[in-house]
Design a protein around this motif. Structure first.
Motif, short mmCIF file in Angstrom:
data_model
loop_
_atom_site.label_atom_id
_atom_site.label_comp_id
_atom_site.label_asym_id
_atom_site.label_seq_id
_atom_site.Cartn_x
_atom_site.Cartn_y
_atom_site.Cartn_z
N ALA A 507 0.83 -1.21 0.00
CA ALA A 507 0.00 0.00 0.00
C ALA A 507 0.86 1.26 0.00
O ALA A 507 0.58 2.22 -0.72
CB ALA A 507 -0.92 -0.02 1.22
N THR A 508 1.94 1.24 0.78
CA THR A 508 2.83 2.41 0.82
C THR A 508 3.53 2.61 -0.52
O THR A 508 3.67 3.75 -1.00
CB THR A 508 3.86 2.24 1.94
N SER A 509 3.95 1.51 -1.14
CA SER A 509 4.60 1.62 -2.44
C SER A 509 3.65 2.18 -3.49
O SER A 509 4.03 3.03 -4.31
CB SER A 509 5.13 0.25 -2.87
N LEU A 510 2.40 1.70 -3.47
CA LEU A 510 1.42 2.21 -4.43
C LEU A 510 1.14 3.70 -4.19
O LEU A 510 1.09 4.49 -5.14
CB LEU A 510 0.13 1.40 -4.31
N ALA A 511 0.99 4.10 -2.93
CA ALA A 511 0.73 5.50 -2.62
C ALA A 511 1.91 6.38 -3.02
O ALA A 511 1.74 7.49 -3.52
CB ALA A 511 0.42 5.65 -1.13
N ARG A 512 3.13 5.89 -2.81
CA ARG A 512 4.31 6.66 -3.20
C ARG A 512 4.37 6.86 -4.71
O ARG A 512 4.70 7.95 -5.19
CB ARG A 512 5.56 5.95 -2.70
N ASP A 513 4.04 5.82 -5.46
CA ASP A 513 4.02 5.97 -6.92
C ASP A 513 2.94 6.96 -7.35
O ASP A 513 3.14 7.75 -8.29
CB ASP A 513 3.78 4.61 -7.58
N MET A 514 1.80 6.94 -6.69
CA MET A 514 0.72 7.87 -7.03
C MET A 514 1.18 9.31 -6.82
O MET A 514 0.84 10.20 -7.61
CB MET A 514 -0.52 7.57 -6.18
N VAL A 515 1.97 9.56 -5.77
CA VAL A 515 2.37 10.92 -5.45
C VAL A 515 3.58 11.35 -6.28
O VAL A 515 3.60 12.46 -6.84
CB VAL A 515 2.68 11.04 -3.94
N THR A 516 4.60 10.48 -6.37
CA THR A 516 5.88 10.91 -6.95
C THR A 516 6.02 10.61 -8.43
O THR A 516 6.89 11.19 -9.09
CB THR A 516 7.04 10.21 -6.21
N ARG A 517 5.21 9.73 -8.98
CA ARG A 517 5.39 9.35 -10.39
C ARG A 517 4.19 9.68 -11.26
O ARG A 517 4.35 10.05 -12.42
CB ARG A 517 5.69 7.85 -10.49
N TRP A 518 3.00 9.49 -10.71
CA TRP A 518 1.81 9.58 -11.56
C TRP A 518 1.02 10.87 -11.35
O TRP A 518 -0.03 11.06 -11.96
CB TRP A 518 0.91 8.37 -11.31
N GLY A 519 1.47 11.75 -10.49
CA GLY A 519 0.82 13.05 -10.31
C GLY A 519 -0.60 12.96 -9.82
O GLY A 519 -1.46 13.75 -10.25
N MET A 520 -0.92 12.04 -8.92
CA MET A 520 -2.28 11.85 -8.44
C MET A 520 -2.49 12.45 -7.06
O MET A 520 -3.37 12.01 -6.32
CB MET A 520 -2.64 10.37 -8.45
N SER A 521 -1.68 13.42 -6.73
CA SER A 521 -1.87 14.16 -5.49
C SER A 521 -2.06 15.63 -5.86
O SER A 521 -1.18 16.24 -6.48
CB SER A 521 -0.67 13.98 -4.56
N ASP A 522 -3.20 16.20 -5.48
CA ASP A 522 -3.45 17.60 -5.81
C ASP A 522 -2.48 18.52 -5.09
O ASP A 522 -2.12 19.59 -5.59
CB ASP A 522 -4.89 17.96 -5.43
N ALA A 523 -2.03 18.12 -3.89
CA ALA A 523 -1.13 18.98 -3.12
C ALA A 523 0.25 19.04 -3.76
O ALA A 523 0.89 20.09 -3.81
CB ALA A 523 -1.03 18.49 -1.68
N VAL A 524 0.76 17.90 -4.26
CA VAL A 524 2.09 17.86 -4.88
C VAL A 524 2.02 18.29 -6.33
O VAL A 524 2.92 18.96 -6.85
CB VAL A 524 2.69 16.44 -4.74
N GLY A 525 0.95 17.90 -7.01
CA GLY A 525 0.80 18.28 -8.40
C GLY A 525 1.42 17.27 -9.35
O GLY A 525 2.06 16.30 -8.94
N PRO A 526 1.24 17.48 -10.66
CA PRO A 526 1.76 16.54 -11.66
C PRO A 526 3.26 16.74 -11.90
O PRO A 526 3.70 17.12 -12.99
CB PRO A 526 0.93 16.88 -12.90
N VAL A 527 4.04 16.51 -10.88
CA VAL A 527 5.50 16.65 -10.94
C VAL A 527 6.13 15.33 -10.54
O VAL A 527 5.71 14.71 -9.54
CB VAL A 527 5.99 17.78 -10.01
#
Length: 645
Positions: A507-527
């Motif tokens: 779950a942590t690995s999937l969430a990390r990919d969502m944030v750092t690779r796939w831009g699926m966090s509105d707070a971090v953005g598509p970066v």
């Protein structure tokens, strides 16, 4: 690589002839130095011979240099060795024995010459044989240190055609053109076309790259030389380049031909990437390979096919047009490809009527051709151990479970409390998966220990997926946290086990990919903040160091928020469907393994062909009794017991 095309003799017959020659030479050598004593008859002592002479029993005697032979009065022949006795002739004359003297036989000149020359002939023969063997085994001995180690593949090793290659139709069609050129070069030359000099096969391990190369040689019916990239690399500088030159020299003698270099990344890595720690031998070998493939001297009729699963590390000069003109991607097969691959491997296995290759293919997403071959082999071995004459669907299902989940740990003994904990843990995964619309269907739930897991819920997609959507990611997060939530809801906060470590990690690995690779966090953005090539604990070393502390903290907080969102969603589902959780856990404790269809029918109250026990019971419904403590998690959920539990 063999330098001539002499017909190969039977190795057994060749060894037999060599040993026969050695034995004949030894027999001749022994016979020359161990010739029998002249004369025939019974051998007697010299003293006995003198006594016979004195008795008058000797009729006739022949005297040689150191031996005496003759005839007794009764006609019996005899022989004896004589010391240098000067009185022998007087004694024979006195006893009226007729005697004659014979000169000592001396060997002929040619025989003496043979005596002297035979040891040297044997030594020279053995040396010639050893040197010839060294030259034949090119590169395996000191005489062939710089020779190529490529081997010619002939039909006796097993001819492979495109009929044996399934599931990778696009890659096969691209390589079909090479086969047509080798069969009819004039077809392309009429329009000024040139066949590609090289083709690079790129794909994951086990997808069939080597099999494709062999199929090209089998279809074109031309010489096929195979070598590994690591065979060029030695500790001595210049040896690899020498082997490359020798390989192309041998290929020119057999043109048109195919040279297959497997795992070319062992010798073809980018030059200068070591930052002062370069391997001069590897770089010289690569330089020679580049020159031979496209230098001043054209190598017409030689097609280079190479295979690698790391195209990103290859030198750019190796990938340019004129060397490897084409990069043929050999992907993992889709469901239709897996069906074809299974049918190819199932031809060699006696199948029962209930075997359905489509069902097996649907249950093996992501399997490569090698994985499917292993699956069929495991099923055949299992049927043989069970004493069956046909391989049935049950063997394929058991083999699939073994490949996907590991072998059953039958020797593992679990206490009743551990079994109950495992049953509720896996039931939590299953219930959440059933009530998440975007989740894949459940294929099987089991509490039998397999591999490193005490139990498992296997979900299989209905079709192959090539991209993931946000809703499915959130569903997977909820399913991953369902086991931990079930333990906390049923057994209490203090009784949560370490069994969810793998779930938390995924779950942590999937969430990390969502944030750092796939831009699926509105707070971090598509970066993108991740680098797959140099990742450490999920973060790229370079990216982590280049980002600000505020960004790193934001990423950590977003990962935690997404994972805890899955936790909250799982708790919401299990709280609402607590009775289904109890019912499924009790069924798993009773039967240990349930299929997805059985789980659905059981929860719907339908008959599944098994006697499912009731869904209530004091030991199962309330494992901790009425004194289940409230959670002490920060920002907690209050009483972990659901209403009515």
């Amino acid at each position: 690589m063999s330098e001539d095309k002499e017909p190969e003799t039977n190795p057994w017959m060749k060894s037999l002839l060599i040993w026969v020659g050695i034995l004949v030479a030894l027999a001749l050598f022994v016979s020359m130095f161990d010739r029998p004593t002249q004369g025939a008859g019974k051998t007697i002592a010299y003293s006995e011979f003198l006594a016979k002479v004195d008795e008058g029993s000797v009729k006739q005697v022949d005297i040689s240099e150191n031996s005496v032979s003759g005839t007794m009065s009764n006609g019996e022949q005899f022989r004896t060795l004589s010391p240098n006795d000067p009185q022998l002739t007087d004694r024979l004359y006195k006893n009226n024995v007729r005697f004659t003297a014979k000169p000592a036989e001396s060997p002929s000149f040619w025989l003496l010459l043979l005596y002297q020359a035979l040891p040297f002939i044997l030594i020279l023969g053995i040396a010639f044989f050893v040197i010839r063997q060294m030259q034949k085994n090119s590169g395996s001995g000191a005489m062939g240190f710089g020779k190529s180690r490529a081997k010619m593949l002939t039909e006796k090793h097993g001819r492979v055609t495109f009929d044996d290659v399934a599931g990778i139709d696009e890659a096969r069609e691209e390589l079909q053109e090479i086969v047509e050129f080798l069969k009819d070069p004039s077809k392309f030359a009429r329009l000024g076309g040139k066949i590609p000099k090289g083709a690079l096969l790129v794909g994951s391990p086990g997808t069939g790259k080597t099999l494709l190369a062999r199929a090209i040689a089998g279809e074109a019916n031309v010489p096929f030389f195979t070598i590994s990239g690591s065979d060029f690399v030695e500790m001595f500088v210049g040896v690899g380049a020498s082997r490359v030159r020798d390989m192309f020299e041998q290929a020119k003698k057999n043109a048109p031909c195919i040279v297959f270099i497997d795992e070319i990344d062992a010798v073809g890595r980018s030059r200068g990437a070591g930052l002062g720690n370069q391997n001069d031998e590897r770089e010289q070998t690569l330089n020679q390979l580049l020159v031979e493939m496209d230098g001043f001297e054209a190598n017409e009729g030689i097609i280079i096919i190479a295979a690698t699963n790391r195209p990103d590390v290859l030198d750019p000069a190796l990938l340019r047009p004129g060397r490897f003109d084409r990069q043929v991607v050999v992907p993992r097969p889709d469901i239709e490809g897996r069906i074809k691959i299974l049918q190819v491997h199932m031809k060699k296995v006696p199948l029962a009527p209930d075997v359905d290759s489509r069902v097996i293919a649907r249950g093996t997403p992501g399997f490569s051709g090698a994985d499917l071959a292993n699956l069929v082999n495991e099923a055949a071995l299992l049927a043989a151990r069970r004493g069956k004459r046909l391989v049935a669907m049950s063997e394929f299902e058991a083999a699939k479970d073994k490949v996907l989940m590991g072998a059953e740990r039958k020797s593992m003994v679990m206490t009743e409390d551990e079994k109950r904990m495992t049953a509720y843990h896996e039931a939590g995964h299953a219930i959440v998966a059933l009530h998440e619309p975007a989740s894949d269907p459940i294929h099987k739930a089991t509490i039998i220990p397999r591999g490193r897991a005490l139990g498992m819920v296997m979900r299989l997609p209905e079709r192959d997926s090539y991209s993931y959507h946000r809703d499915k990611m959130y569903a997977n997060l909820s399913v991953a946290m369902g086991g931990r939530v079930a333990e906390e809801v049923i057994f209490g906060y203090d009784k949560v086990s370490s069994g969810a470590s793998g779930d938390i990690q995924s779950a942590t690995s999937l969430a990390r990919d969502m944030v750092t690779r796939w831009g699926m966090s509105d707070a971090v953005g598509p970066v993108q903040h991740s680098d797959d090539d140099q990742s450490y604990l999920g973060y790229s070393m370079g990216s982590r160091n280049s980002m600000s502390n505020q960004t790193a903290q934001l990423i950590d907080s977003e990962i935690k928020r997404i994972v805890e969102g899955g936790l909250d969603r799982a708790r919401e589902i299990l709280t609402e469907h607590i009775e289904e959780l109890h019912k499924l856990a009790i069924a798993l404790l009773e039967y240990e393994t349930l299929s997805g269809d059985e789980i659905k029918r059981m929860l719907a109250g339908e008959d599944i062909g098994r006697d499912i026990p009731g869904s209530t019971g004091p030991a199962l419904v309330k494992p901790g009794g009425s004194s289940i403590p409230k959670t002490r998690r920060p920002g907690g959920w209050g009483d972990p017991r659901p209403q009515g539990a």
